[in-house]
Enzyme design. Sequence first.
Site, PDB file in Angstrom:
ATOM      1  N   ARG A  14      12.591  12.513  24.848  1.00 53.95           N
ATOM      2  CA  ARG A  14      12.777  12.480  26.310  1.00 53.95           C
ATOM      3  C   ARG A  14      12.118  13.658  27.022  1.00 53.95           C
ATOM      4  O   ARG A  14      11.960  13.635  28.236  1.00 53.95           O
ATOM      5  CB  ARG A  14      14.268  12.475  26.659  1.00 53.95           C
ATOM      6  CG  ARG A  14      14.978  11.220  26.217  1.00 53.95           C
ATOM      7  CD  ARG A  14      15.935  10.703  27.249  1.00 53.95           C
ATOM      8  NE  ARG A  14      16.767  11.761  27.822  1.00 53.95           N
ATOM      9  CZ  ARG A  14      17.510  11.586  28.897  1.00 53.95           C
ATOM     10  NH1 ARG A  14      17.512  10.426  29.507  1.00 53.95           N
ATOM     11  NH2 ARG A  14      18.245  12.570  29.365  1.00 53.95           N
ATOM     12  N   CYS A  23      32.750  44.523  48.872  1.00 54.28           N
ATOM     13  CA  CYS A  23      32.979  43.982  47.528  1.00 54.28           C
ATOM     14  C   CYS A  23      34.337  44.453  47.013  1.00 54.28           C
ATOM     15  O   CYS A  23      34.631  45.638  47.027  1.00 54.28           O
ATOM     16  CB  CYS A  23      31.867  44.466  46.596  1.00 54.28           C
ATOM     17  SG  CYS A  23      32.231  44.187  44.861  1.00 54.28           S
ATOM     18  N   CYS A  77      33.801  47.005  43.901  1.00 49.90           N
ATOM     19  CA  CYS A  77      33.105  48.292  44.010  1.00 49.90           C
ATOM     20  C   CYS A  77      34.107  49.452  44.048  1.00 49.90           C
ATOM     21  O   CYS A  77      35.246  49.296  44.498  1.00 49.90           O
ATOM     22  CB  CYS A  77      32.244  48.308  45.275  1.00 49.90           C
ATOM     23  SG  CYS A  77      30.576  47.679  45.024  1.00 49.90           S
ATOM     24  N   ASN A 106      44.308  41.530  36.476  1.00 54.25           N
ATOM     25  CA  ASN A 106      43.896  40.529  37.460  1.00 54.25           C
ATOM     26  C   ASN A 106      45.012  40.332  38.502  1.00 54.25           C
ATOM     27  O   ASN A 106      46.176  40.149  38.137  1.00 54.25           O
ATOM     28  CB  ASN A 106      43.610  39.210  36.728  1.00 54.25           C
ATOM     29  CG  ASN A 106      42.810  38.239  37.557  1.00 54.25           C
ATOM     30  OD1 ASN A 106      43.113  38.014  38.720  1.00 54.25           O
ATOM     31  ND2 ASN A 106      41.788  37.666  36.939  1.00 54.25           N
ATOM     32  N   HIS A 149      26.921  47.833  41.921  1.00 54.68           N
ATOM     33  CA  HIS A 149      27.130  46.468  42.392  1.00 54.68           C
ATOM     34  C   HIS A 149      25.940  45.568  42.035  1.00 54.68           C
ATOM     35  O   HIS A 149      26.084  44.345  41.941  1.00 54.68           O
ATOM     36  CB  HIS A 149      27.311  46.527  43.919  1.00 54.68           C
ATOM     37  CG  HIS A 149      27.603  45.222  44.566  1.00 54.68           C
ATOM     38  ND1 HIS A 149      28.860  44.650  44.556  1.00 54.68           N
ATOM     39  CD2 HIS A 149      26.800  44.359  45.241  1.00 54.68           C
ATOM     40  CE1 HIS A 149      28.807  43.501  45.206  1.00 54.68           C
ATOM     41  NE2 HIS A 149      27.579  43.293  45.626  1.00 54.68           N
ATOM     42  N   ASN A 202      31.694  35.093  33.193  1.00 49.63           N
ATOM     43  CA  ASN A 202      31.043  34.013  33.941  1.00 49.63           C
ATOM     44  C   ASN A 202      30.033  34.697  34.811  1.00 49.63           C
ATOM     45  O   ASN A 202      30.406  35.529  35.631  1.00 49.63           O
ATOM     46  CB  ASN A 202      32.028  33.314  34.888  1.00 49.63           C
ATOM     47  CG  ASN A 202      32.959  32.406  34.141  1.00 49.63           C
ATOM     48  OD1 ASN A 202      32.606  31.862  33.111  1.00 49.63           O
ATOM     49  ND2 ASN A 202      34.154  32.258  34.675  1.00 49.63           N
ATOM     50  N   SER A 206      32.727  34.406  41.224  1.00 45.81           N
ATOM     51  CA  SER A 206      33.083  34.599  42.633  1.00 45.81           C
ATOM     52  C   SER A 206      32.448  35.829  43.263  1.00 45.81           C
ATOM     53  O   SER A 206      32.533  36.018  44.463  1.00 45.81           O
ATOM     54  CB  SER A 206      34.608  34.706  42.739  1.00 45.81           C
ATOM     55  OG  SER A 206      35.064  35.810  41.978  1.00 45.81           O
ATOM     56  N   HIS A 212      29.136  41.391  41.713  1.00 43.14           N
ATOM     57  CA  HIS A 212      29.362  42.682  41.043  1.00 43.14           C
ATOM     58  C   HIS A 212      29.585  42.396  39.553  1.00 43.14           C
ATOM     59  O   HIS A 212      30.474  41.622  39.196  1.00 43.14           O
ATOM     60  CB  HIS A 212      30.594  43.387  41.641  1.00 43.14           C
ATOM     61  CG  HIS A 212      30.713  44.799  41.214  1.00 43.14           C
ATOM     62  ND1 HIS A 212      30.656  45.857  42.106  1.00 43.14           N
ATOM     63  CD2 HIS A 212      30.823  45.355  39.993  1.00 43.14           C
ATOM     64  CE1 HIS A 212      30.756  46.991  41.431  1.00 43.14           C
ATOM     65  NE2 HIS A 212      30.857  46.699  40.144  1.00 43.14           N
ATOM     66  N   HIS A 263      30.847  41.810  36.166  1.00 43.22           N
ATOM     67  CA  HIS A 263      32.186  41.932  35.604  1.00 43.22           C
ATOM     68  C   HIS A 263      32.468  40.805  34.630  1.00 43.22           C
ATOM     69  O   HIS A 263      31.816  39.761  34.665  1.00 43.22           O
ATOM     70  CB  HIS A 263      33.239  41.907  36.717  1.00 43.22           C
ATOM     71  CG  HIS A 263      33.344  40.567  37.395  1.00 43.22           C
ATOM     72  ND1 HIS A 263      32.450  40.135  38.342  1.00 43.22           N
ATOM     73  CD2 HIS A 263      34.238  39.553  37.236  1.00 43.22           C
ATOM     74  CE1 HIS A 263      32.784  38.920  38.745  1.00 43.22           C
ATOM     75  NE2 HIS A 263      33.858  38.541  38.084  1.00 43.22           N
ATOM     76  N   GLN A 318      35.974  39.156  32.036  1.00 46.35           N
ATOM     77  CA  GLN A 318      37.433  39.039  32.045  1.00 46.35           C
ATOM     78  C   GLN A 318      37.983  39.078  30.629  1.00 46.35           C
ATOM     79  O   GLN A 318      37.276  38.785  29.655  1.00 46.35           O
ATOM     80  CB  GLN A 318      37.849  37.731  32.712  1.00 46.35           C
ATOM     81  CG  GLN A 318      37.349  37.608  34.135  1.00 46.35           C
ATOM     82  CD  GLN A 318      38.045  36.479  34.880  1.00 46.35           C
ATOM     83  OE1 GLN A 318      39.259  36.301  34.782  1.00 46.35           O
ATOM     84  NE2 GLN A 318      37.281  35.701  35.615  1.00 46.35           N
ATOM     85  N   HIS A 364      32.120  36.059  16.386  1.00 45.50           N
ATOM     86  CA  HIS A 364      30.862  35.548  16.946  1.00 45.50           C
ATOM     87  C   HIS A 364      30.985  35.381  18.451  1.00 45.50           C
ATOM     88  O   HIS A 364      32.089  35.244  18.982  1.00 45.50           O
ATOM     89  CB  HIS A 364      30.469  34.209  16.306  1.00 45.50           C
ATOM     90  CG  HIS A 364      31.494  33.130  16.482  1.00 45.50           C
ATOM     91  ND1 HIS A 364      32.597  33.007  15.666  1.00 45.50           N
ATOM     92  CD2 HIS A 364      31.602  32.133  17.394  1.00 45.50           C
ATOM     93  CE1 HIS A 364      33.321  31.976  16.057  1.00 45.50           C
ATOM     94  NE2 HIS A 364      32.746  31.435  17.114  1.00 45.50           N
ATOM     95  N   GLU A 387      27.869  12.432  28.599  1.00 46.04           N
ATOM     96  CA  GLU A 387      28.556  13.598  28.020  1.00 46.04           C
ATOM     97  C   GLU A 387      30.063  13.545  28.240  1.00 46.04           C
ATOM     98  O   GLU A 387      30.849  13.862  27.360  1.00 46.04           O
ATOM     99  CB  GLU A 387      28.032  14.899  28.638  1.00 46.04           C
ATOM    100  CG  GLU A 387      26.794  15.442  27.974  1.00 46.04           C
ATOM    101  CD  GLU A 387      25.532  15.017  28.680  1.00 46.04           C
ATOM    102  OE1 GLU A 387      25.610  14.140  29.577  1.00 46.04           O
ATOM    103  OE2 GLU A 387      24.468  15.540  28.334  1.00 46.04           O
TER     104      GLU A 387
END
Length: 342
Positions: free
Chosen positions: A23, A47, A50, A72, A109, A147, A155, A158, A160, A162, A290, A311
């Site tokens: 494909r 921010c 910051c 958090n 930042h 992320n 979101s 800056h 970061h 988690q 890993h 999927e």
Amino acid sequence: MHEHPHRRKNILTGEWVLVSPQRTKRPWQGSQHSPEAKQLTSYDPHCYLCPGNSRADGKNNPDYKGAFVFTNDFPALLPDLEFSESASPLFQVQSVSGICRVLCFSERHDLTLPELELDAVERVVQIWVEQVKELGKQYCWIQIFENKGEMMGCSNPHPHGQIWAGNFLPNEVRKENEQLCNYYHSHSSDLLGDYLESELSNNDRIVEINEYWLVVVPWWAIWPFETLILPKRHVACFSELSADEQAALADLLKIVLTRYDNLFQTSFPYSMGWHFAPSLSNDKGAWRLHAHIYPPLLRSASVRKFMVGYEMLAEAQRDLTPEEAAGRLRECSRQHYNKKAV
Ligand code: H2U
Ligand code: ZN
């Protein structure tokens, strides 16, 4: 195999992926252009990550330099929350407790992990180790992740990541735990150790390698440029990494993430995270630490892969082969395209 549809097995989860290399020859009329990158300043007064700024719930960040960890303010898990569990087979429920933290990689930042100085990335790795040591005393599972990019739902630009710790094994980890333990009991060796040895004996999927670490596009990759980071030594848990292995990991991360950014000359979005033996696990022999890096981009800074249709309803599918993806990443420079980076 490189021209015909086939399925490959993800030995870590037991699931299959459909590969359709034929494909990649189909015409593409969508956009190929990179969007203009937003210019960020080194400090942003609005921010919430910051230094010195106040966060959404009114708490103040200290005037920090380097990495900074805080609890958090809108955690998905809460400590010490217990309620009676339902016995109904149709409406099963489990009470959970845990803790969620945010880790700012740097006071800057505007600099992502690959753009930071090496010693700043080393500090991030050290903090991961410290957090796992501390939280592992109380919680059986610790999920370290990042992320990155709006495309992945991040979101705030800056830089970061988690850290979520909980008293249960989440789905993805439970699948891996089962596969790793089954393999260990039938082969008396760790699955990822054996996998690493065979990847080392053939260069097809290797992206990066150093004295202590290996990065491959795994045989069973789902995302176009997905990679797997593995220690060469049998290390079951993050907390077992030596100082040299931590330093080599920082170096490797900086290089791999730079190659990603260079691929489409953009700050490459992804979700990245670490898997390792659950705390107090009796199956440490089966586990090997890993990281998975799951980037959504396919053809350019704006053309991404969607996990939809087939999927969602049948199974994951990819066009570009993992071997082609590894080749593309190997061709990318280790010097960041953005001159601001070091
Ligand atoms: P992302 O990595 O998905 O952007 O999430 C950032 C986290 O930061 C998110 O979990 C937290 C959010 O709850 N946060 C705070 O703890 N305090 C704030 O002032 C804003 C965001
Ligand atoms: Zn900021």
